[in-house]
Scaffold this active site. Structure first.
Site, PDB file in Angstrom:
ATOM      1  N   ASP A 251       1.495  -1.481   0.286  1.00 22.43           N
ATOM      2  CA  ASP A 251       0.210   0.268   0.210  1.00 22.43           C
ATOM      3  C   ASP A 251       1.189   1.273   0.128  1.00 22.43           C
ATOM      4  OD1 ASP A 251      -2.744  -1.330  -0.346  1.00 22.43           O
ATOM      5  OD2 ASP A 251      -2.335  -1.141   2.534  1.00 22.43           O
TER       6      ASP A 251
ATOM      7  N   ASP B 148     -13.069  -3.844  -1.252  1.00 24.07           N
ATOM      8  CA  ASP B 148     -13.265  -3.473   0.375  1.00 24.07           C
ATOM      9  C   ASP B 148     -14.526  -3.974   0.664  1.00 24.07           C
ATOM     10  OD1 ASP B 148     -10.382  -3.120  -0.530  1.00 24.07           O
ATOM     11  OD2 ASP B 148     -10.767  -0.690  -0.755  1.00 24.07           O
TER      12      ASP B 148
END
Length: 252
Positions: A11, A130
């Site tokens: 990330d 998500d």
């Protein structure tokens, strides 16, 4: 039996690898190029690079950084963040990505999944989902780095993006993310049961037992790992050897 894949996740925010809990309170976890090279040398099966602030900041993924990472690894490389159209996808492929992960834009404009799969091939297109739990056996899709609820139920969305042509689903539990408490087995198992394409489990890995459970009980095709690797709890070599000892097919 197909080998299960072990996939480190980078990330990236402001050019740094970061990791948080429930997508919040991000901590510095290293340099993208050095981390990518290290994981490749250790035997990672693939690498995922997510420019997590690109969509929020309304900018493109950092193609220069993507190019630098790609030039230092020799494994399949998935890139996501800030994708708006097929030209963005082409740009990242030209800069070294092998697969493209689409999240927010897929929800806003599902046709991009169909168009991208048709133009570049389903094997190239990953839809990132998500998910946040909303009730018994129900989860909602969140967008913009897990900050905005979409009103879409995860099971229905997974089936839809498969029908649109995506080749893989990257499924992250927002509730479990960064907690080191284990993957959401119910979520992973549910989505793996409603689609035929591979599901990559993400969010919550804190031990090798967690990886084992989501691969066996969750029916995941692969595991995405961040904290467990970034903060030196285990190496990929240790993880693969432990999973092999538990009779999981992995590439050593």
């Amino acid at each position: 039996m197909l080998a299960k894949r072990i996939i480190p996740c980078l990330d990236v925010k402001d050019g740094k690898v970061v990791k948080g809990v429930h997508f919040e309170n991000l901590k510095d976890a290293g340099e993208p190029v050095a981390s990518a090279e290290y994981y490749c040398q250790q035997g990672a099966d693939e690498l995922v690079f997510l420019d997590i602030s690109a969509t929020i900041e309304k900018r493109k993924t950092m193609k220069g950084l993507v190019r630098n990472v790609a030039s230092n690894i020799s494994i399949p490389f998935t890139v996501g963040g800030g994708i708006k159209n097929t030209q963005d996808i082409l740009t990242l492929l030209e800069n070294g990505a092998d697969k493209i992960s689409i999240n927010t834009e897929a929800v806003r404009n599902p046709d991009i999944v169909y168009e991208a799969a048709k133009k570049f091939g389903s094997q190239c297109i990953v839809v990132a989902i998500d998910a946040k739990k909303t009730g018994k056996n129900r989860w909602e899709v969140y967008v913009k780095s897990g900050k905005i609820p979409s009103g879409i139920e995860v099971k229905e969305w997974a089936k839809k993006v498969e029908d649109l042509g995506c080749g893989e689903i990257l499924l992250t539990s927002i509730d479990a993310d960064g907690t080191l408490g284990g993957y959401d087995l119910e979520l992973t198992r549910t989505i793996a049961s409603v689609v035929k394409i591979p599901v990559i489990a993400s969010g919550g890995a804190g031990s090798i037992e967690h990886l084992y459970k989501v691969l066996v009980e969750g029916n995941a095709s692969a595991v995405l790992i961040a904290s467990l690797l970034h903060f030196n709890q285990f190496t990929i070599t240790q993880i693969k050897e432990a999973l092999r000892d538990k009779k999981i097919a992995v590439r050593i």
